[in-house]
Design an enzyme around this catalytic site. Structure first.
Site, short mmCIF file in Angstrom:
data_model
loop_
_atom_site.label_atom_id
_atom_site.label_comp_id
_atom_site.label_asym_id
_atom_site.label_seq_id
_atom_site.Cartn_x
_atom_site.Cartn_y
_atom_site.Cartn_z
N ASN A 152 0.84 -1.08 0.03
CA ASN A 152 -0.14 0.08 -0.06
C ASN A 152 0.77 1.36 -0.17
O ASN A 152 0.19 2.33 -0.12
CB ASN A 152 -1.01 -0.08 1.25
N GLN A 180 -5.15 -3.43 -2.00
CA GLN A 180 -4.82 -2.49 -3.01
C GLN A 180 -4.47 -2.99 -4.59
O GLN A 180 -4.62 -2.26 -5.48
CB GLN A 180 -3.15 -2.14 -2.64
N GLY A 201 -14.19 -2.16 -0.73
CA GLY A 201 -15.15 -1.73 -1.82
C GLY A 201 -14.30 0.09 -1.93
O GLY A 201 -14.44 0.11 -3.13
N THR A 238 -27.38 -8.75 9.65
CA THR A 238 -28.16 -8.34 8.68
C THR A 238 -27.32 -7.90 7.66
O THR A 238 -26.39 -6.92 7.80
CB THR A 238 -29.14 -7.22 8.84
N CYS A 326 4.74 10.10 10.98
CA CYS A 326 4.76 11.03 11.96
C CYS A 326 3.33 12.00 11.76
O CYS A 326 2.92 12.53 12.73
CB CYS A 326 5.87 12.48 11.52
#
Length: 393
Positions: A152, A180, A201, A238, A326
């Site tokens: 990533n 990614q 998604g 659900t 940082c």
């Protein structure tokens, strides 16, 4: 600020208009619980099943192997924790890499606290996993290998097929965090010998709060969330019909447009990287130049702080991120950049820019000109740069 140039698509993406349009009816008109027995609810069940089919087709698998989740982090947690629990009678040893996302690394920390042993395999200077070290790390009690499909931060694509072959040869479960890579690269779970795969998604112009976990048929994984019988009794709750429909639409579009979209992103990525290397002194590209995600640019600029660079880019209307942690309150630089061998002072001056299909050459020309100005200004305030110039003049 007249215009915002968004270069943080690895963090999140805007939902496509077509995705939003597909989702809208399920907020108000078709709000039925898909587990209910009455006729309107069955239409929602069909919509969920259609999204599952779309995702399964994109991976070359069957729909019953796709389980919807709330996103990549949940999928990663489920894969590691459930595999550890299900196969601990065989062994308590897990292998991963030093450059994984924190959803994997922190889950490994948790499992270690429960008595599991974790081996972290090193990567080379471009971020590619050392396959010889991976195979050497395998023990009779190794039950799981988890290696991300593509990083990533630096965008490096791992040799997933080779890792899958090693895992299969030794009878070990293989999981990949593809958050990614999914939607950016073609993935066939059978060809790559992948047993579990995580995706989300909102990384491919779909909604936030929804993702999935692919689980190969035959893996004896227990329920992750207990309750009802949803997701074939493995993930209660659900179903998020609205999100699932949006995810399905986003996946459909992403795979339909992949070839043309990624070709454009790759060309623009390489154009920008070449300009930066030629026009910004004392900087380097992090990650493999070729085996990387089409839209990923990660650079380290010497004699500056990444946080200051980000702030000044933001003032110029440019949204990017830093390889340095940082900005999240840590004084330590990115674990990924340290793993590829960068010293702390260079890792702290890192910048990640991730393109989208709406990013233009004009956008990148503007960004590079601003980058040159900002780097020059920050270096005038750097005693380290001043000392460097004196020593080399």
């Amino acid at each position: 600020m007249d215009k915002i140039i968004y270069l943080d698509h690895a963090a999140t993406t805007a939902a496509r208009p077509e995705v939003v349009e597909a989702m809208l009816p399920y907020f108000t008109e078709s709000y039925w619980n898909p587990s209910s027995v009455y006729t309107p609810a069955s239409a929602n069940r069909k919509a969920v099943d259609q999204s599952r089919e779309i995702i399964a087709k994109s991976l070359g698998t069957q729909s019953q192997n796709i389980y919807f989740t709330a996103g990549g982090s949940e999928s990663d947690n489920w894969a590691l924790k459930a595999a550890a629990e299900a196969y601990e009678n065989k062994g308590k040893h897990i292998i991963t890499s030093t450059i994984e996302h924190h959803a994997i690394l922190h889950t490994c920390d948790y499992l270690q606290s429960k008595g599991f042993e974790i081996t972290y395999v090193d990567v080379d200077e471009t971020g590619i996993l050392k396959l010889d070290e991976l195979e050497a790390a395998i023990r009779p009690d190794t039950i799981l290998i988890s290696v991300m499909f593509a990083n990533n931060e630096i965008g490096t694509i791992q040799p997933i097929k080779e890792i899958g072959e090693i895992a299969q040869k030794h009878g070990i479960i293989f999981h990949t965090d593809a958050v990614q890579a999914y939607g950016q690269l073609p993935i066939d779970v059978d060809e790559y010998h992948i047993d579990m795969l995580s995706a989300s998604g909102h990384k491919l112009n779909g909604p936030k709060g929804v993702g999935f976990l692919y689980i190969r048929k035959g893996l004896k994984l227990r329920s992750f969330i207990h309750g009802g019988a949803q997701e074939r009794k493995r993930r209660a709750g659900t179903e998020n019909v609205t999100g699932i429909v949006g995810l399905g639409k986003a996946v459909e579009i992403a795979f339909d447009t992949m070839e043309e979209r990624t070709k454009k992103e790759t060309e623009l990525r390489d154009y920008a990287m070449n300009r930066i290397l030629a026009e910004v002194p004392y900087c380097r590209i992090n990650g493999d130049r070729k085996k990387r995600l089409p839209n990923n640019i990660n650079i380290s600029v010497q004699f500056i702080e990444g946080e200051s660079l980000l702030i000044m880019l933001d003032m110029a209307g440019i949204c990017a991120s830093s390889g340095s942690a940082c900005t999240s309150g840590s004084l330590d630089p990115s674990h990924v950049l340290l793993a590829i061998g960068l010293p702390h002072e260079i890792a702290h001056g890192s910048l990640r820019m991730t393109l989208g299909e709406e990013t233009t050459k004009e956008d990148m020309d503007y960004v590079i000109e601003k980058l040159k100005e900002i780097v020059e200004k920050l270096r005038t305030m750097s005693p380290l740069y001043e000392d460097f110039v004196k020593k080399n003049s």
